[in-house]
Design a protein around this motif. Structure first.
Motif, PDB file in Angstrom:
ATOM      1  N   ARG A   1       0.906  -0.945  -0.050  1.00 44.95           N
ATOM      2  CA  ARG A   1      -0.104   0.135  -0.211  1.00 44.95           C
ATOM      3  C   ARG A   1       1.089   1.440   0.050  1.00 44.95           C
ATOM      4  N   ARG A   2       0.433   1.801  -1.083  1.00 47.50           N
ATOM      5  CA  ARG A   2       1.472   3.588  -1.025  1.00 47.50           C
ATOM      6  C   ARG A   2       1.879   4.530   0.159  1.00 47.50           C
ATOM      7  N   ASP A   3       0.933   4.323   1.401  1.00 47.98           N
ATOM      8  CA  ASP A   3       0.549   5.306   2.337  1.00 47.98           C
ATOM      9  C   ASP A   3       1.555   3.779   3.971  1.00 47.98           C
ATOM     10  N   LEU A   4       1.403   2.740   3.621  1.00 48.90           N
ATOM     11  CA  LEU A   4       2.273   1.985   4.710  1.00 48.90           C
ATOM     12  C   LEU A   4       3.928   1.856   3.879  1.00 48.90           C
ATOM     13  N   LYS A   5       4.183   1.486   2.749  1.00 40.85           N
ATOM     14  CA  LYS A   5       5.153   0.837   2.505  1.00 40.85           C
ATOM     15  C   LYS A   5       4.899  -0.218   3.061  1.00 40.85           C
ATOM     16  N   GLN A   6       4.561  -1.344   3.275  1.00 35.38           N
ATOM     17  CA  GLN A   6       4.598  -2.650   3.367  1.00 35.38           C
ATOM     18  C   GLN A   6       4.462  -3.410   2.947  1.00 35.38           C
ATOM     19  N   LYS A   7       5.395  -4.500   2.545  1.00 32.37           N
ATOM     20  CA  LYS A   7       5.473  -5.559   2.166  1.00 32.37           C
ATOM     21  C   LYS A   7       4.313  -6.649   2.765  1.00 32.37           C
ATOM     22  N   GLU A   8       2.872  -7.033   1.566  1.00 35.06           N
ATOM     23  CA  GLU A   8       1.513  -8.459   2.578  1.00 35.06           C
ATOM     24  C   GLU A   8       2.362  -8.875   0.485  1.00 35.06           C
ATOM     25  N   PHE A   9       2.645 -10.622   1.569  1.00 35.78           N
ATOM     26  CA  PHE A   9       2.298 -11.542   0.817  1.00 35.78           C
ATOM     27  C   PHE A   9       0.968 -12.326   0.255  1.00 35.78           C
ATOM     28  N   VAL A  10       0.299 -12.407  -0.155  1.00 36.47           N
ATOM     29  CA  VAL A  10      -0.931 -12.468  -1.219  1.00 36.47           C
ATOM     30  C   VAL A  10      -1.439 -13.469  -2.190  1.00 36.47           C
ATOM     31  N   PRO A  11      -1.889 -15.144  -1.724  1.00 36.94           N
ATOM     32  CA  PRO A  11      -2.469 -15.594  -2.607  1.00 36.94           C
ATOM     33  C   PRO A  11      -2.698 -14.703  -4.168  1.00 36.94           C
TER      34      PRO A  11
END
Lengths: 477, 477
Positions: free
Chosen positions: B365-375
């Protein structure tokens, strides 16, 4: 009736002005040559905008906005451009309570100020093509004005593009001309010729100008849109350069293209009749008006009729149509019929107690004015079918009219005699001076050399000199 | 990196200008105080327009268009109005190669020229309410300008309405203010105070002016929209009268209300960070960028990754999202991440061969800049959920910031000491001269008397005289 229009036969110009004002499309203002576009007229412009804007975006054009004011010196950078527009400029000399060091002109078109930005934005062939459009107001001081058709200020879109090669620019010029043709024919139901303008009708600063040309009901031509291949003229004036694939600097090749609120005038003059406006369904804001007929009905019947009218209205809206249920008690049905004929509602539906008893309604297409009795449960499908057919019929009628009023003409005498007969296909030697003499003697101007007119050599109607092929002459708005 | 922005801490103003220019939102022009709105900036304006236009139409407002130029004499008809706007006017003195008999001014706002039409259109109480809006450019010659926030020319909408009674006009004024609040909060994710402006901040010619006031990240206030109850001031100046239900003539009661391209400045200053623009998803043109990661992959893997990226792109588009698949081989992923952070793409999806092997992708997410791994098969639903949450979070974050920087202040010394601390709620005796002195001594202006601030009597911070209740002071754009 106070609101009756001057019939077209009695005075075509008066009919037009009557219609524009009484249908509340536009109004005069105290500002020389400027009009007020009223909600009924602006709704047409919004539908034109929406449709064209989607077309532009499909080919990758993006919208932007550039300043209204242009430093006078910008215009002077392209010699032919300033010469062409100079007589028509409105000039801001004072601002913020002071005299300006350099006057600004109100944009008559934006090639110059846009090139100032393009010169900064374009660096490399990777930045090309650059495809920009602007929806804006522009101003050209006109001596003789006419609501929508020629006004000092008008609303328009102006596309401005930069390309790597001359060929790319020519393709874009023709692609946008074709987009205009499609829009004019498929949405406005207004058949147009596409073709190239002569040198003397070329846009000031362009290499080549193309136009779409329509025929109005009085057989006069209306230039309804233009697309210009600007070559490198503005690029050289403003140093709009890029590093090419060969590593060297090149000037960009440019196009510009525009249509304006003039289209609304074209739409009116193509389709409307002595009762008022006729709008092609694809551009109409209101497709259907439902008029409940109370008359001598009982209160219970009135309630039933109103309920049914609103239920049908809801169904039509669900089908994506613009609907008005005109249940104003203070006006009789006859008044409402006239009113909706005047403002150009495409289909009228009448429902009264007798119709309801038969589970039926009356439907009338604006252009045909013939009553049809339609079962209520078929009304939505019927309305859609009527609108589709109306869109097609309006185009076919206008095309048949144009074709019937297009003539080959082979002498200057004939050109003079038939000057009011529509599009005249005649031979001309290609000389601007001869073109000017023809105009002087006949009132006719060259409209364009249509792409779909086979070019066979012949003799100029004025000089007898060789002509490469016939060109369209007409009186024009 | 050449494109890095000045960090906000080092210079908030420099950061803002850097961002606007490097994200290609707008550019300076050679025309004093006028900007060029580039496609990235104009796309935001188009989304603002579309949303607000639909809101206006829902309440029955119709669009129209009035002339750009206003005869100078019109402005003079309303004494306070001309006094307020005179110093800011751009004046057209010459047109069509001749000096004009009466100069025209470029509209700074259109109450006067619109009333000239209203006076013709309104005859009876049956014509009321008359609800008109115009999307247009206006011009106010400003000494100190700032991209989007204060420019000589700006784009805006101006609503103008006529009503039968004072009460109807007041209701309309507040209804449109509320429409602005909803838009600011629900779409721009920008919390605003709604309230009444003081006499000295009232629109020139209005009875009462209300505004929405937002807090930017530097704790300064931004007046983001205004709604005016014009009373009968313009109606009397232009004789905009109607025959009432009582059979007698009355002047109409009027309102006007507007928001402008300034909103884009507010949007930037509310949410963006040192990496670039952050756009609330409801106003974003591009919601998702998909970046295929090739790296050291084999050709077969690359093909697979690209196919998957485009397939996912198509699925996201089907879900109604704006999607870019950034498969440009000439740029590395790092460059692309920075680029899309700069221009404010809401969500980034990375897909590489390793992700594909796990049938997964990375979402940021642009504002959070945290990577999430998503199926991968949950990516569409996840993107939608992320965007919904982002819209809410941006609002909550901005609201928490504003609330944390809103303080009650009880003395002039405190007002001075905390002048840069945000919204300061202080008592003031209501005297415009005292208001001016407070501004002179502290740099603070009254923003508005917020509706939701309980009014309890107190003592003016400057004079000690009675105050009806606290009002918001702040430094302002």
């Amino acid at each position: 009736m106070a609101d009756k229009l001057t019939p077209r036969e009695k005075g075509f110009s008066e009919w037009y002005v009557d219609l524009v004002q009484k249908a509340k499309l536009a109004d005069y203002s105290d500002v020389k040559g400027c009009m007020v576009i009223r909600p009924n007229g602006y709704a047409l412009w919004e539908n034109i905008q929406r449709t064209l804007d989607a077309k532009f975006k499909q080919v990758g054009v993006k919208n932007a906005y550039f300043p209204l004011l242009i430093p006078e010196s910008y215009l002077k950078k392209e010699a032919e451009h300033v010469e062409g527009f100079n007589p028509q400029l409105a000039v801001v000399t004072h601002a913020g309570g002071q005299k300006l060091e350099e006057p600004y002109v109100i944009r008559p078109t934006s090639e110059t100020i846009i090139n100032r930005s393009f010169a900064k934005w374009v660096q490399s062939y990777r930045d090309l093509p650059l495809l920009i459009n602007q929806w804006a107001n522009v101003m050209r001081w006109e001596m003789r004005t006419r609501l929508f058709l020629r006004t000092t200020e008008f609303l328009w879109q102006e596309g401005h593009t930069c390309h790597e090669t001359e060929d790319d620019a020519e393709k874009m010029t023709l692609q946008m001309l074709e987009a205009y043709r499609e829009f004019a024919e498929d949405y406005m139901a207004m058949p147009v010729l596409t073709g190239r303008k002569t040198e003397s009708e070329r846009f000031a600063g362009a290499l080549r100008t193309y136009s779409i040309e329509a025929m109005m009901q009085d057989k006069k031509a209306l230039q309804a849109g233009t697309s210009h291949n600007l070559g490198q003229n503005f690029a050289k004036a403003f140093e709009t350069k890029f590093q090419g694939r060969d590593g060297r600097e090149h000037f960009v090749w440019q196009t510009s293209w525009g249509v304006s609120t003039r289209l609304i005038g074209g739409l009116i003059l193509t389709h409307s009749d002595d009762s008022g406006l006729i709008v092609p369904p694809k551009l109409a804001a209101t497709h259907v008006v439902i008029i409940p007929i109370a008359g001598k009905a009982t209160d219970a019947e009135k309630t039933q009729v109103l309920e049914k009218a609103h239920a049908l209205g809801a169904d039509l809206r669900k089908a994506g149509l613009g609907v008005v249920v005109d249940d104003d008690d203070s006006k009789g049905p006859g008044f409402k019929y006239n009113e909706h004929e005047l403002i150009g509602t495409c289909v009228r539906i009448e429902i009264g107690p007798k119709d309801l008893a038969k589970n039926s309604c009356v439907m009338v297409r604006r252009d045909l004015k013939q009553k049809e009795f339609v079962p209520l449960d078929e009304a939505v499908a019927k309305a859609q079918a009527m609108l589709d057919q109306m869109q097609k019929d309006l185009f076919q009628k206008a095309k048949a009219f144009r074709d019937a009023n297009t003539h080959e003409v082979n002498s200057l005498e004939e050109l003079k005699a038939r000057a009011d007969d529509g599009f005249l296909l005649a031979h001309w030697n290609g000389d601007a001076k001869v073109e000017a003499r023809i105009k002087e003697e006949t009132g006719l101007t060259t409209r364009c050399r249509p792409f779909n007119l086979p070019q066979e050599p012949g003799k100029c109607v004025m000089t007898g000199e060789p002509s490469p092929g016939r060109i369209v002459f007409a009186k024009a708005y």
